[in-house]
Design an enzyme around this catalytic site. Sequence first.
Site, mmCIF file in Angstrom:
data_model
loop_
_atom_site.group_PDB
_atom_site.id
_atom_site.type_symbol
_atom_site.label_atom_id
_atom_site.label_comp_id
_atom_site.label_asym_id
_atom_site.label_seq_id
_atom_site.Cartn_x
_atom_site.Cartn_y
_atom_site.Cartn_z
ATOM 1 N N SER A 153 0.740 -1.226 -0.047
ATOM 2 C CA SER A 153 -0.071 -0.069 -0.116
ATOM 3 C C SER A 153 0.973 1.179 0.007
ATOM 4 C CB SER A 153 -0.885 0.022 1.222
ATOM 5 O OG SER A 153 -1.148 1.342 1.520
ATOM 6 N N TYR A 166 -2.708 -0.906 10.198
ATOM 7 C CA TYR A 166 -2.590 -1.202 8.714
ATOM 8 C C TYR A 166 -1.211 -0.901 8.141
ATOM 9 C CZ TYR A 166 -4.303 -1.035 3.906
ATOM 10 O OH TYR A 166 -4.246 -1.338 2.464
HETATM 11 P P1 NAP Z 1 -11.946 -5.285 0.358
HETATM 12 O O1 NAP Z 1 -12.692 -5.137 -0.733
HETATM 13 O O2 NAP Z 1 -12.247 -5.065 1.611
HETATM 14 O O3 NAP Z 1 -11.570 -6.961 0.107
HETATM 15 C C1 NAP Z 1 -10.872 -7.837 1.110
HETATM 16 C C2 NAP Z 1 -10.955 -9.131 0.744
HETATM 17 O O4 NAP Z 1 -10.156 -9.735 1.892
HETATM 18 C C3 NAP Z 1 -12.156 -9.495 1.089
HETATM 19 O O5 NAP Z 1 -12.444 -10.471 0.019
HETATM 20 C C4 NAP Z 1 -12.476 -10.274 2.312
HETATM 21 O O6 NAP Z 1 -13.085 -11.128 2.502
HETATM 22 C C5 NAP Z 1 -10.872 -10.640 2.685
HETATM 23 N N1 NAP Z 1 -10.554 -10.773 3.916
HETATM 24 C C6 NAP Z 1 -10.600 -9.990 5.032
HETATM 25 N N2 NAP Z 1 -10.393 -10.517 6.059
HETATM 26 C C7 NAP Z 1 -10.258 -11.708 6.071
HETATM 27 C C8 NAP Z 1 -10.054 -12.781 6.864
HETATM 28 N N3 NAP Z 1 -9.941 -12.878 8.146
HETATM 29 N N4 NAP Z 1 -9.997 -14.133 6.143
HETATM 30 C C9 NAP Z 1 -10.328 -14.296 4.950
HETATM 31 N N5 NAP Z 1 -10.384 -13.193 4.126
HETATM 32 C C10 NAP Z 1 -10.577 -12.182 4.532
HETATM 33 O O7 NAP Z 1 -10.430 -4.926 0.079
HETATM 34 P P2 NAP Z 1 -9.520 -4.223 -1.217
HETATM 35 O O8 NAP Z 1 -9.679 -3.017 -1.423
HETATM 36 O O9 NAP Z 1 -10.158 -5.380 -2.406
HETATM 37 O O10 NAP Z 1 -8.089 -4.842 -0.878
HETATM 38 C C11 NAP Z 1 -7.230 -5.936 -1.151
HETATM 39 C C12 NAP Z 1 -6.017 -5.816 -0.960
HETATM 40 O O11 NAP Z 1 -5.744 -4.593 -1.377
HETATM 41 C C13 NAP Z 1 -5.783 -5.423 0.769
HETATM 42 O O12 NAP Z 1 -4.692 -6.200 1.049
HETATM 43 C C14 NAP Z 1 -5.436 -3.975 0.652
HETATM 44 O O13 NAP Z 1 -4.722 -3.571 2.041
HETATM 45 C C15 NAP Z 1 -4.759 -3.710 -0.490
HETATM 46 N N6 NAP Z 1 -4.916 -2.135 -0.896
HETATM 47 C C16 NAP Z 1 -6.146 -1.594 -1.340
HETATM 48 C C17 NAP Z 1 -6.470 -0.432 -1.438
HETATM 49 C C18 NAP Z 1 -7.753 0.016 -2.181
HETATM 50 O O14 NAP Z 1 -7.630 1.277 -2.345
HETATM 51 N N7 NAP Z 1 -8.705 -0.519 -2.464
HETATM 52 C C19 NAP Z 1 -5.010 0.367 -1.746
HETATM 53 C C20 NAP Z 1 -4.046 -0.157 -1.206
HETATM 54 C C21 NAP Z 1 -3.872 -1.581 -0.764
HETATM 55 P P3 NAP Z 1 -14.801 -10.822 2.777
HETATM 56 O O15 NAP Z 1 -15.239 -10.478 1.248
HETATM 57 O O16 NAP Z 1 -15.345 -12.190 3.403
HETATM 58 O O17 NAP Z 1 -14.779 -9.803 3.810
#
Ligand code: NAP
Length: 246
Positions: A153, A166
């Site tokens: 990130s 985080y």
């Molecule tokens: P998201 O929409 O919240 O999706 C996160 C995923 O992780 C969901 O499928 C969630 O499952 C799963 N998850 C969370 N806790 C879990 C657990 N205890 N066991 C198994 N699965 C779990 O987030 P996203 O934005 O797609 O993020 C994906 C990655 O990108 C993350 O590592 C995040 O830190 C990184 N990131 C995102 C952004 C952004 O702007 N979106 C920016 C920088 C980095 P559920 O669906 O069941 O909740």
Amino acid sequence: MFEYQAPEGLLENRVILVTGAGDGIGRTAAITYAQYGATVVLLGRTTEKLEQVYDEIESAGYPQPAIIPLNLEVAVPHDYDTVAEIITREFGRLDGLLHNAGLLGRLGPLHQYDPETWQQVMQVNVNAPFMLTRALLPLLRESSDASVVFTSSGVGNKGRAHWGAYSVSKFATEGLMQVLADEEDGLSRVRSNAINPGATQTTMRASAYPAENPDTLPTPEEIMPVYLYLMGQDSHPINGQVLKAR
Ligand code: NAP
């Protein structure tokens, strides 16, 4: 945006595990990998969401995926060994591992940061990828070209006020990736890198920035070029790097 045009069939005959495959970036990455020919193992905590992704992949005519329900917050080492056993039994190989699942926790100053939330975030974002990698490494080492991709990130190499566990967890993620990359370098064909997706239209982003208009952000589909690049052999021999999705 990261410039890469993946050739059709880039990931044919490859078995790739994606964590957090039920929603957000992980969901799109799983479907995209399948579209490019991979057999995808969908790992996540909400089975109904994983089943929807499964159905979408199947109805598109892509290789039949598999589902492994696992809550990374409570999983113990034995559970990760079971994941390795299932993949060995069902597929006999593993060529890619996308550590995508992540937890934001709560934003706020350290002196008010709830220790329980701290531990949950570190468990899902750092300890789980460590334990999963550890369990799957023997299988990955058997691949002729294995790629392990971690998710960092913008707060993963420069701390930012109020981003607490985080931010710290993403520093640790980059550290874990570098240690693995250095250890496997010259020893196996396992490459290890990380992606910084940048602000992307997902539920996590919306909870961090509730006042932001999501339409101003790239969708998960738009950031897929770097996810394809690192998972396929065109990125060979990149190892130990953090690539930005844009
Ligand atoms: P998201 O929409 O919240 O999706 C996160 C995923 O992780 C969901 O499928 C969630 O499952 C799963 N998850 C969370 N806790 C879990 C657990 N205890 N066991 C198994 N699965 C779990 O987030 P996203 O934005 O797609 O993020 C994906 C990655 O990108 C993350 O590592 C995040 O830190 C990184 N990131 C995102 C952004 C952004 O702007 N979106 C920016 C920088 C980095 P559920 O669906 O069941 O909740």
